[in-house]
Design an enzyme around this catalytic site. Sequence first.
Site, mmCIF file in Angstrom:
data_model
loop_
_atom_site.group_PDB
_atom_site.id
_atom_site.type_symbol
_atom_site.label_atom_id
_atom_site.label_comp_id
_atom_site.label_asym_id
_atom_site.label_seq_id
_atom_site.Cartn_x
_atom_site.Cartn_y
_atom_site.Cartn_z
ATOM 1 C CD GLN B 200 -0.143 -1.429 3.070
ATOM 2 O OE1 GLN B 200 -0.022 -2.370 2.282
ATOM 3 N NE2 GLN B 200 0.004 -1.577 4.381
ATOM 4 C CG ASN B 223 7.494 -7.493 2.947
ATOM 5 O OD1 ASN B 223 7.145 -6.990 1.868
ATOM 6 N ND2 ASN B 223 6.742 -7.438 4.019
ATOM 7 C CB SER B 246 23.154 -10.110 1.724
ATOM 8 O OG SER B 246 24.188 -9.174 1.635
ATOM 9 C CD GLN B 268 26.699 -10.742 3.222
ATOM 10 O OE1 GLN B 268 25.515 -10.458 3.146
ATOM 11 N NE2 GLN B 268 27.623 -9.793 3.240
ATOM 12 C CG HIS B 271 22.686 -9.525 6.328
ATOM 13 N ND1 HIS B 271 22.098 -8.395 6.789
ATOM 14 C CD2 HIS B 271 23.931 -9.164 5.913
ATOM 15 C CE1 HIS B 271 22.934 -7.376 6.665
ATOM 16 N NE2 HIS B 271 24.061 -7.822 6.153
ATOM 17 C CD GLU B 336 24.906 -7.665 -1.660
ATOM 18 O OE1 GLU B 336 24.810 -8.799 -1.143
ATOM 19 O OE2 GLU B 336 24.223 -6.692 -1.272
ATOM 20 C CG HIS B 337 29.103 -7.398 0.087
ATOM 21 N ND1 HIS B 337 27.906 -8.025 0.344
ATOM 22 C CD2 HIS B 337 28.897 -6.078 0.335
ATOM 23 C CE1 HIS B 337 27.010 -7.127 0.735
ATOM 24 N NE2 HIS B 337 27.585 -5.933 0.731
ATOM 25 C CG ASP B 370 27.863 -3.943 5.145
ATOM 26 O OD1 ASP B 370 27.874 -3.901 3.896
ATOM 27 O OD2 ASP B 370 27.893 -5.002 5.787
ATOM 28 C CG HIS B 429 10.972 9.883 -40.072
ATOM 29 N ND1 HIS B 429 9.704 9.395 -39.934
ATOM 30 C CD2 HIS B 429 11.543 9.797 -38.844
ATOM 31 C CE1 HIS B 429 9.520 9.026 -38.670
ATOM 32 N NE2 HIS B 429 10.615 9.259 -37.986
#
Lengths: 438, 438
Positions: B200, B223, B246, B268, B271, B336-337, B370, B429
């Site tokens: 929402q 989420n 991650s 890591q 998480h 990612e890292h 981070d 054109h």
Amino acid sequence: MEFVAAPARLSTADATFEHDFAQRLHWSADTDAAIEQRVADILADVQKRGDAAVLEYTARFDALTAESMIALELTKEELKAAFDSLPAEQREALESAARRVRSYHEAQKKANGESWSYRDEDGTLLGQKVTPLDRVGIYVPGGKAAYPSSVLMNAIPAHVAGVPEIIMVVPTPKGEKNPLVLAAAYVAGVTRAFTIGGAQAVAALAYGTATIPKVDKITGPGNAYVASAKKRVFGIVGIDMIAGPSEILVLADGTTPPDWVAMDLFSQAEHDELAQSILLCPDAAYIDAVQREIDRLLPEMPRKAIIAKSLNDRGALILTRDMEEACAISNRIAPEHLEVSSRDPHRWEPSLKHAGAIFLGAYTSESLGDYCAGPNHVLPTSGTARFSSPLGVYDFQKRSSIIEVSEAGAQVLGKTAAVLAYGEGLQGHARAAEMRLK
Amino acid sequence: MEFVAAPARLSTADATFEHDFAQRLHWSADTDAAIEQRVADILADVQKRGDAAVLEYTARFDALTAESMIALELTKEELKAAFDSLPAEQREALESAARRVRSYHEAQKKANGESWSYRDEDGTLLGQKVTPLDRVGIYVPGGKAAYPSSVLMNAIPAHVAGVPEIIMVVPTPKGEKNPLVLAAAYVAGVTRAFTIGGAQAVAALAYGTATIPKVDKITGPGNAYVASAKKRVFGIVGIDMIAGPSEILVLADGTTPPDWVAMDLFSQAEHDELAQSILLCPDAAYIDAVQREIDRLLPEMPRKAIIAKSLNDRGALILTRDMEEACAISNRIAPEHLEVSSRDPHRWEPSLKHAGAIFLGAYTSESLGDYCAGPNHVLPTSGTARFSSPLGVYDFQKRSSIIEVSEAGAQVLGKTAAVLAYGEGLQGHARAAEMRLK
């Protein structure tokens, strides 16, 4: 059959302006649920059966049968032969357009595409490394809407970015190949080319098959099936924007010959019936003059049926109180193509915030930009210029952050990181920072 | 309860390596059809009923009832009060992190974000104008996963880009507000903030309601409902990437204290259970030492249950033949890292092509990046670093091409454009270009 093109006549001073204007602008990108499902099935099938599935769909949808995928590859020799076979005039036009598009994108790369770094007071290195993608796929529509200029506009920025492999796919229904498209691939530096198309071609590029190499990103226009397939594979590969109908907005102060403006409106309307051409002008007499030129020029146009329907259904000639109001309305529309057809275009340019491309002055017809001025003709449509950009070198590069914390830097940063990490309940993060403290 | 963390032990010399490796890497972003449908309904309802629908869903999903939307706005005074109420240590950490993130993004803006242009030999002007978006929305998760660092990482690049209005939404289930999140909004330059969340909130930002302003782009993590809603509104507004779990990849030559590396893998894994931690190393004895540190340190970790499950299910300690092979595998993963935990990280950095962020040397723990090193912590996951980039100033800017063709230029370009336009069957054109010829 006779055609009349009468774009809606609006005036911002009218009480009903807001309502009428909203009606004209409305275009919904809602896609057909049946297409979505069909595309999902094709993608799943190609992911599972690879080349065999692609061959099957190519036979079914493009009436092009082949023993093996390799038979659908266009060789370098064939691309060169297509180029050599063109009339000199077309060959030169293609080369000249390619040269200008390349210069522009080289300037763009220089302006945006370099790696950079700096060191802070503790000797910590911070920066970003900019690198080209490894391999990209370019979708080129076939059949009636075969646009060699699209080959240039997609392949050249990728090439300038430094992408080592550019894979082109182009459907050739019943095996009919367009020599201008093949020649454009030759001029633009395409690495390999295959005569496949539709959702199956998108799937083959996204997942890879025994023959078609898996790419990192897919760009280029296509029909509803292609658009739906690109959306679905997004995340597995990168994609460029999904284009809606093409649009032109002409902001006129009344000093450009009205037949030039009428033809510029036509050049957008002739793309297809959903295309949108809008004129904003504070001079009612000039709007009348443009409508007269529309009436005079329309019968000469081979694509008059499309032009008339586009202008009647989606076109508008809008009388504004002044040029300032015209600029404000232009910002609300955020048009793909924005012509500032004024004697003093630089007076208005700074207040024009949202547009894919801005064409300044009477000599800058949109069609020059479409083919050969240099800037890319792949532009954000349907108001997405509020948040997105023309296709460019940056679309074929990606960035990696670079961090090298010095021993001294770790002593300062470690404390800050630990406080914030404990505050977020992430003790592993805090401990990793603290372990670097002396 | 006792936990054991035993990441898979792989060796690239094993015959089954390719298979085992693929198994470890696999993660599918396929979303729940029920979530998709639910989200579609919420979006449609907010589009139709605006504030009333948002209030209803906020009461239902966040157990937060309010008379009107304006009651859910967090005032500037409330944000400042949250900041003032923090312990000095947290206040300073927040300000120091914000200062560093700001400096880095200012450097990034300078490197990439300036307008540019040039004139060709005919006096034709070509370039691009770079402008900030008008208004962006930042989604900040609430409840248990409340990350004030995410507020900094999303709001600061937008602010540096010059976005005049930054609207934050953050769900506060049962009305519980996290003072660190509010304080981060205060420090980072958020314009307005509302205590709403879920699909929402995404819908309210995308469509606008009587109270919530419609934005041009929505960024920030959430989420599955938030992710699904963002995907659905893409096109109406811009969005940032949709993040997967991650990941960290540590490339170690065996010179870093093994407990540092073990804790980096934990940071890591803590998480969530789907997070992925991988070590690549050519030294078998070092891998043993890291596993010993994992065993020793795990019992001390408050989040040991999550860490153990993540390492057992998705972690891997991979023995490679040499560092070159480790780099090649890292490029296949596109993590990612990426930590290059080596005495000589600059020797390996040039061959590392794909990663969200590259952390060089033993002192550069991922956790410093981070929170406060400066670069953004919003990074491409699940291998998408092959084609996408960290969140940055460029995500809050867009470009418009600028073209001003001179009268002389129109004579040359007009001919090229006309040849190509006739070749594509677009006579409007071609005529528009020809009209500008003398």
